[in-house]
Design a protein around this motif. Structure first.
Motif, PDB file in Angstrom:
ATOM      1  N   MET A   1       0.852  -1.190   0.000  1.00 50.64           N
ATOM      2  CA  MET A   1       0.000   0.000   0.000  1.00 50.64           C
ATOM      3  C   MET A   1       0.885   1.237   0.000  1.00 50.64           C
ATOM      4  N   ASN A   2       0.495   2.163  -0.818  1.00 50.51           N
ATOM      5  CA  ASN A   2       1.258   3.407  -0.819  1.00 50.51           C
ATOM      6  C   ASN A   2       0.594   4.439   0.083  1.00 50.51           C
ATOM      7  N   THR A   3       1.140   5.592   0.207  1.00 48.88           N
ATOM      8  CA  THR A   3       0.689   6.630   1.127  1.00 48.88           C
ATOM      9  C   THR A   3      -0.718   7.105   0.795  1.00 48.88           C
ATOM     10  N   ASN A   4      -1.044   7.222  -0.461  1.00 52.38           N
ATOM     11  CA  ASN A   4      -2.376   7.701  -0.853  1.00 52.38           C
ATOM     12  C   ASN A   4      -3.459   6.717  -0.422  1.00 52.38           C
ATOM     13  N   GLN A   5      -3.208   5.433  -0.567  1.00 49.43           N
ATOM     14  CA  GLN A   5      -4.187   4.427  -0.175  1.00 49.43           C
ATOM     15  C   GLN A   5      -4.389   4.396   1.342  1.00 49.43           C
ATOM     16  N   ILE A   6      -3.313   4.553   2.088  1.00 47.36           N
ATOM     17  CA  ILE A   6      -3.412   4.565   3.555  1.00 47.36           C
ATOM     18  C   ILE A   6      -4.199   5.784   4.012  1.00 47.36           C
ATOM     19  N   GLU A   7      -3.926   6.946   3.399  1.00 49.35           N
ATOM     20  CA  GLU A   7      -4.676   8.158   3.759  1.00 49.35           C
ATOM     21  C   GLU A   7      -6.160   8.003   3.413  1.00 49.35           C
ATOM     22  N   ALA A   8      -6.467   7.378   2.297  1.00 45.84           N
ATOM     23  CA  ALA A   8      -7.857   7.156   1.903  1.00 45.84           C
ATOM     24  C   ALA A   8      -8.544   6.209   2.884  1.00 45.84           C
ATOM     25  N   LEU A   9      -7.832   5.164   3.308  1.00 45.47           N
ATOM     26  CA  LEU A   9      -8.378   4.218   4.271  1.00 45.47           C
ATOM     27  C   LEU A   9      -8.645   4.896   5.612  1.00 45.47           C
ATOM     28  N   ILE A  10      -7.701   5.693   6.062  1.00 40.94           N
ATOM     29  CA  ILE A  10      -7.879   6.422   7.333  1.00 40.94           C
ATOM     30  C   ILE A  10      -9.046   7.400   7.222  1.00 40.94           C
ATOM     31  N   GLY A  11      -9.163   8.104   6.121  1.00 39.19           N
ATOM     32  CA  GLY A  11     -10.270   9.033   5.911  1.00 39.19           C
ATOM     33  C   GLY A  11     -11.611   8.318   5.894  1.00 39.19           C
ATOM     34  N   MET A  12     -11.652   7.165   5.214  1.00 38.52           N
ATOM     35  CA  MET A  12     -12.893   6.403   5.151  1.00 38.52           C
ATOM     36  C   MET A  12     -13.278   5.891   6.535  1.00 38.52           C
ATOM     37  N   LEU A  13     -12.329   5.406   7.302  1.00 35.05           N
ATOM     38  CA  LEU A  13     -12.608   4.934   8.659  1.00 35.05           C
ATOM     39  C   LEU A  13     -13.065   6.083   9.559  1.00 35.05           C
ATOM     40  N   ALA A  14     -12.484   7.261   9.371  1.00 36.71           N
ATOM     41  CA  ALA A  14     -12.885   8.423  10.163  1.00 36.71           C
ATOM     42  C   ALA A  14     -14.327   8.818   9.850  1.00 36.71           C
ATOM     43  N   VAL A  15     -14.677   8.803   8.569  1.00 39.40           N
ATOM     44  CA  VAL A  15     -16.043   9.143   8.162  1.00 39.40           C
ATOM     45  C   VAL A  15     -17.025   8.125   8.718  1.00 39.40           C
ATOM     46  N   LEU A  16     -16.699   6.838   8.649  1.00 39.17           N
ATOM     47  CA  LEU A  16     -17.572   5.797   9.188  1.00 39.17           C
ATOM     48  C   LEU A  16     -17.720   5.933  10.703  1.00 39.17           C
ATOM     49  N   ALA A  17     -16.654   6.273  11.390  1.00 36.06           N
ATOM     50  CA  ALA A  17     -16.721   6.456  12.838  1.00 36.06           C
ATOM     51  C   ALA A  17     -17.616   7.647  13.190  1.00 36.06           C
ATOM     52  N   LEU A  18     -17.462   8.757  12.468  1.00 41.65           N
ATOM     53  CA  LEU A  18     -18.314   9.921  12.709  1.00 41.65           C
ATOM     54  C   LEU A  18     -19.778   9.603  12.408  1.00 41.65           C
ATOM     55  N   PHE A  19     -20.019   8.859  11.337  1.00 43.48           N
ATOM     56  CA  PHE A  19     -21.381   8.458  10.993  1.00 43.48           C
ATOM     57  C   PHE A  19     -21.987   7.617  12.112  1.00 43.48           C
ATOM     58  N   ALA A  20     -21.204   6.665  12.625  1.00 39.44           N
ATOM     59  CA  ALA A  20     -21.688   5.812  13.719  1.00 39.44           C
ATOM     60  C   ALA A  20     -21.983   6.646  14.959  1.00 39.44           C
ATOM     61  N   ILE A  21     -21.136   7.596  15.268  1.00 39.36           N
ATOM     62  CA  ILE A  21     -21.344   8.453  16.447  1.00 39.36           C
ATOM     63  C   ILE A  21     -22.609   9.295  16.282  1.00 39.36           C
ATOM     64  N   MET A  22     -22.904   9.731  15.077  1.00 38.57           N
ATOM     65  CA  MET A  22     -24.095  10.550  14.849  1.00 38.57           C
ATOM     66  C   MET A  22     -25.373   9.718  14.828  1.00 38.57           C
ATOM     67  N   VAL A  23     -25.316   8.488  14.353  1.00 38.67           N
ATOM     68  CA  VAL A  23     -26.507   7.654  14.214  1.00 38.67           C
ATOM     69  C   VAL A  23     -26.842   6.929  15.520  1.00 38.67           C
ATOM     70  N   LEU A  24     -25.856   6.624  16.330  1.00 41.91           N
ATOM     71  CA  LEU A  24     -26.071   5.850  17.554  1.00 41.91           C
ATOM     72  C   LEU A  24     -27.128   6.454  18.493  1.00 41.91           C
ATOM     73  N   PRO A  25     -27.126   7.756  18.786  1.00 43.34           N
ATOM     74  CA  PRO A  25     -28.178   8.300  19.659  1.00 43.34           C
ATOM     75  C   PRO A  25     -29.592   8.120  19.092  1.00 43.34           C
ATOM     76  N   SER A  26     -29.724   8.223  17.776  1.00 46.99           N
ATOM     77  CA  SER A  26     -31.039   8.025  17.173  1.00 46.99           C
ATOM     78  C   SER A  26     -31.505   6.582  17.348  1.00 46.99           C
ATOM     79  N   LEU A  27     -30.607   5.641  17.140  1.00 47.37           N
ATOM     80  CA  LEU A  27     -30.970   4.233  17.305  1.00 47.37           C
ATOM     81  C   LEU A  27     -31.329   3.918  18.755  1.00 47.37           C
ATOM     82  N   ILE A  28     -30.604   4.511  19.684  1.00 45.43           N
ATOM     83  CA  ILE A  28     -30.921   4.309  21.107  1.00 45.43           C
ATOM     84  C   ILE A  28     -32.285   4.912  21.419  1.00 45.43           C
ATOM     85  N   GLY A  29     -32.585   6.093  20.883  1.00 49.36           N
ATOM     86  CA  GLY A  29     -33.881   6.734  21.102  1.00 49.36           C
ATOM     87  C   GLY A  29     -35.028   5.926  20.526  1.00 49.36           C
ATOM     88  N   ILE A  30     -34.829   5.372  19.340  1.00 47.08           N
ATOM     89  CA  ILE A  30     -35.874   4.549  18.724  1.00 47.08           C
ATOM     90  C   ILE A  30     -36.140   3.315  19.571  1.00 47.08           C
TER      91      ILE A  30
END
Length: 80
Positions: A1-30
């Motif tokens: 893996m080169n540097t661009n792929q690692i940065e893309a992977l880290i960015g994708m994981l960060a976006v998924l983590a933020l999405f999970a953090i934003m959706v989790l309270p709604s799921l708990i409320g439901i």
């Protein structure tokens, strides 16, 4: 893996983590709302069962108002 792929992977994981953090309270409320709705429904069913038991054990004696109204009707018929 080169540097661009690692940065893309880290960015994708960060976006998924933020999405999970934003959706989790709604799921708990439901889940909480569903639990409360189920408890209310069970309480209503229990209340209805108690009312049905009370109404079936009551005698069928007419109320005072009914007895009074029937008495007045019969007097009117007699006096006519």
């Amino acid at each position: 893996m080169n540097t661009n792929q690692i940065e893309a992977l880290i960015g994708m994981l960060a976006v998924l983590a933020l999405f999970a953090i934003m959706v989790l309270p709604s799921l708990i409320g439901i889940a909480h709302d569903r639990r409360v709705d189920r408890q209310l429904r069970e309480a209503q069913d229990h209340h209805r069962e108690k009312e049905d038991q009370k109404s079936s054990s009551r005698s069928t004696v007419p109320s005072t108002a009914t007895w009074y109204a029937e008495g007045r009707r019969s007097k009117k018929l007699v006096s006519s």
